[in-house]
Motif scaffolding. Structure first.
Motif, short mmCIF file in Angstrom:
data_model
loop_
_atom_site.label_atom_id
_atom_site.label_comp_id
_atom_site.label_asym_id
_atom_site.label_seq_id
_atom_site.Cartn_x
_atom_site.Cartn_y
_atom_site.Cartn_z
N PHE A 11 39.83 37.92 42.05
CA PHE A 11 40.46 38.69 40.98
C PHE A 11 41.66 37.90 40.45
N THR A 44 36.89 36.71 38.30
CA THR A 44 36.93 37.84 37.39
C THR A 44 38.35 38.04 36.87
N ALA A 90 40.19 45.38 35.13
CA ALA A 90 40.30 46.00 36.46
C ALA A 90 40.86 47.41 36.42
N SER A 91 41.56 47.76 35.34
CA SER A 91 42.15 49.11 35.25
C SER A 91 41.13 50.16 34.86
N GLN A 93 37.30 51.94 35.24
CA GLN A 93 36.26 52.10 36.25
C GLN A 93 34.87 51.77 35.72
N TYR A 96 32.80 48.02 37.07
CA TYR A 96 32.57 47.58 38.44
C TYR A 96 31.11 47.57 38.84
N LEU A 114 42.45 39.33 46.07
CA LEU A 114 43.01 40.21 45.04
C LEU A 114 44.40 39.71 44.66
N THR A 116 46.49 40.51 41.63
CA THR A 116 46.70 41.27 40.40
C THR A 116 48.07 41.94 40.46
N LEU A 120 47.63 47.70 39.68
CA LEU A 120 46.18 47.63 39.57
C LEU A 120 45.48 47.77 40.91
N THR A 124 41.60 49.13 41.24
CA THR A 124 40.69 48.09 41.72
C THR A 124 39.96 48.52 42.99
N GLY A 127 37.48 51.18 42.13
CA GLY A 127 36.32 50.61 41.47
C GLY A 127 35.41 49.89 42.43
N LEU A 128 35.99 49.13 43.38
CA LEU A 128 35.18 48.43 44.37
C LEU A 128 34.41 49.42 45.24
#
Length: 485
Positions: A11, A44, A90-91, A93, A96, A114, A116, A120, A124, A127-128
């Motif tokens: 990220f 990403t 990344a903010s 959803q 992902y 990560l 970021t 975030l 993040t 989302g993961l």
């Protein structure tokens, strides 16, 4: 024993850290055949690259930052073949699931790095999780900052722990990847010479200096919010304190070493509000000259008036049997006289000098561990100058040098992120920071900041190109100690 993963997800892959450190580090590992043959690296970020565009970005980073002797056409091409890219906000959803689809099968293991903005972290991680990228085959590496105080650090750690248990969470402090930092453990626990005197009976004081000649360098927004105490002392400097002060671990593994480090961090004496004026100094650089170049003051660079400290010096104590009464002097700042990171162990003087009546002057021994820009370990000892001594014995302090650059000249030198990225890929947690360490560090730092606030402490001005405010000199000289310069 953890197994190496087959996929790495970066990220913030188009950011400055990736360009300067991560991509060159991964290329170095690839060049030496240390990456698993099947490892793919997916970047990403928000940037609208495709695979080819990201490979062009990586190639430019290698041209600027990778060693020239490794930049053969075949080697670069083989490394770039490992790289893939997936654009992601990344903010949000919504992206992902597509990211997970792009990664494909992760049954062979996935490591996530990560890097970021802290705000975030929550979106993040969520989302993961939602995309199935937080299974027991996935481990995550977290780049600082992990919060701005104990409360926010706990909030971030709670968010992370909801998806990744502690054994799959790798908090990064790049100082722990430095070769000379790791040599602290070899020096202490691999030699019978030092450990018998590595305590309050043998050591008078410990000094740790991390000085920078640079100013804000594009970090104005972040730096003005955190200042020197939280940017450098909370993580790098307290980690160095823990390595210097820890008890001998039973084994060289992540659990044993981190168990001993956290004991030190929990033993740090809280600096009470009534003591911050005597035990801390904070400063802010003004205009001056660094390396012969005129530079602006902090407020001028920031283009607004600020009370953020760019320099801090502290007197700390570790309240346990080994270190009772030994002060640890910590000093860090920007726009200082020179770039230097070093630890100085000042030993106590001999109990009786047999040379005094003959005019011989003794200096206490000192051990200097230089982390950057050079890397060396230097023991300062007393020796007699050659001569017939008709006018008295002349003694002089001389260095016994272990220069890593010289002694290991034929060995490939590595930047910290090479080791840390390889350990993340292989699943070795030894050089990463555990949650209880982070929170013990924040608890101590928060008390200092609360003391500053309660007393209305403001940073003292110092000229760029100096060693900080004059009050920092007084901090040590009240105890009869002089900073090692």
């Amino acid at each position: 024993m953890a197994q190496p993963v087959e996929k790495l997800l970066l990220f913030g892959a188009t950011g400055d850290l990736s360009r300067r450190m991560l991509i060159p580090s991964l290329f170095g590992l690839h060049s030496d055949g240390l990456l698993p043959d099947q490892l793919t690296i997916t970047g990403t970020a928000r940037s609208e690259y495709d695979d080819a565009g990201f490979r062009d970005f990586a190639a430019e980073a290698l041209e600027e930052f990778a060693p020239a002797d490794r930049m053969t056409e075949d080697n670069v091409a083989a490394f770039l073949e490992r790289l893939h890219y997936h654009a992601l906000d990344a903010s949000s959803q919504h992206g992902y699931d597509a990211l997970a689809e792009g990664l494909g099968d992760i049954s062979g293991g996935l490591a996530i790095f990560l890097s970021t903005a802290p705000w975030l972290f929550g979106p993040t991680i969520k989302g993961l999780q939602g995309a199935g990228l937080a299974t027991d085959k996935v481990r995550i590496g977290l780049e600082k900052p992990l919060g701005k105080d104990l409360q926010t650090s706990c909030e971030i750690n709670d968010i992370v722990a909801d998806a990744f248990p502690e054994e799959r969470t790798f908090r990064i402090d790049h100082y722990l990847g430095k070769e000379t930092v790791q040599n602290i453990l070899a020096l202490r626990f691999g030699n019978s010479l030092f450990e018998p005197v590595w305590n309050a009976r043998g050591i008078d004081n410990v000094q740790i200096t991390i000085s920078e000649t640079v100013g804000l360098e594009g970090r104005a927004g972040y730096y003005d919010e955190v200042g020197a105490l939280r940017d450098m002392v909370q993580n790098h400097m307290l980690q160095l304190v823990s390595l210097i002060a820890m008890e001998p671990p039973a084994h060289f593994d992540g659990t044993s070493i981190r168990d001993e480090k956290v004991k030190v961090l929990r033993s740090l004496r809280t600096i009470a509000a009534e003591d911050v004026g005597h035990h801390t100094v904070l400063g802010q650089y003004g205009a001056g000259a660094v390396a012969g170049k005129i530079v602006r003051g902090y407020d001028e660079e920031l283009e607004q008036v600020s009370d953020t400290e760019t320099f801090v010096a502290l007197k700390a104590h570790v309240d346990n049997w080994r270190w009772q009464g030994v002060p640890f002097y910590l000093r860090t700042g920007k726009r200082m006289a020179e770039r230097r990171s070093e630890i100085v162990i000042q030993f106590k003087p001999v109990p009786h000098s047999i040379f005094a009546e003959r005019g011989g002057m003794l200096q206490p021994n000192a051990l200097v561990i230089r982390l950057q820009p050079e890397e060396y370990v230097r023991l300062l000892v007393m020796a007699k100058q050659p001569g017939l001594d008709r006018e008295g014995i002349r003694l002089r302090e001389v260095p016994l040098n272990l220069s890593l650059d010289t002694e290991f000249a034929g060995t490939q030198r590595r930047i910290a992120y090479e080791r840390l990225l390889l350990d993340l890929i292989e699943g070795d947690p030894t050089l990463f920071v555990r949650r209880d360490e982070v929170e013990a560090q924040w608890a101590w730092i928060d008390a200092v900041r609360e003391g500053w606030k309660a007393n209305g402490v403001k940073p003292k001005p110092y000229s760029s190109g100096s060693w900080g405010p004059s009050a920092a000199i007084a901090l040590t000289e009240r105890d009869g100690v002089t900073w090692h310069e």
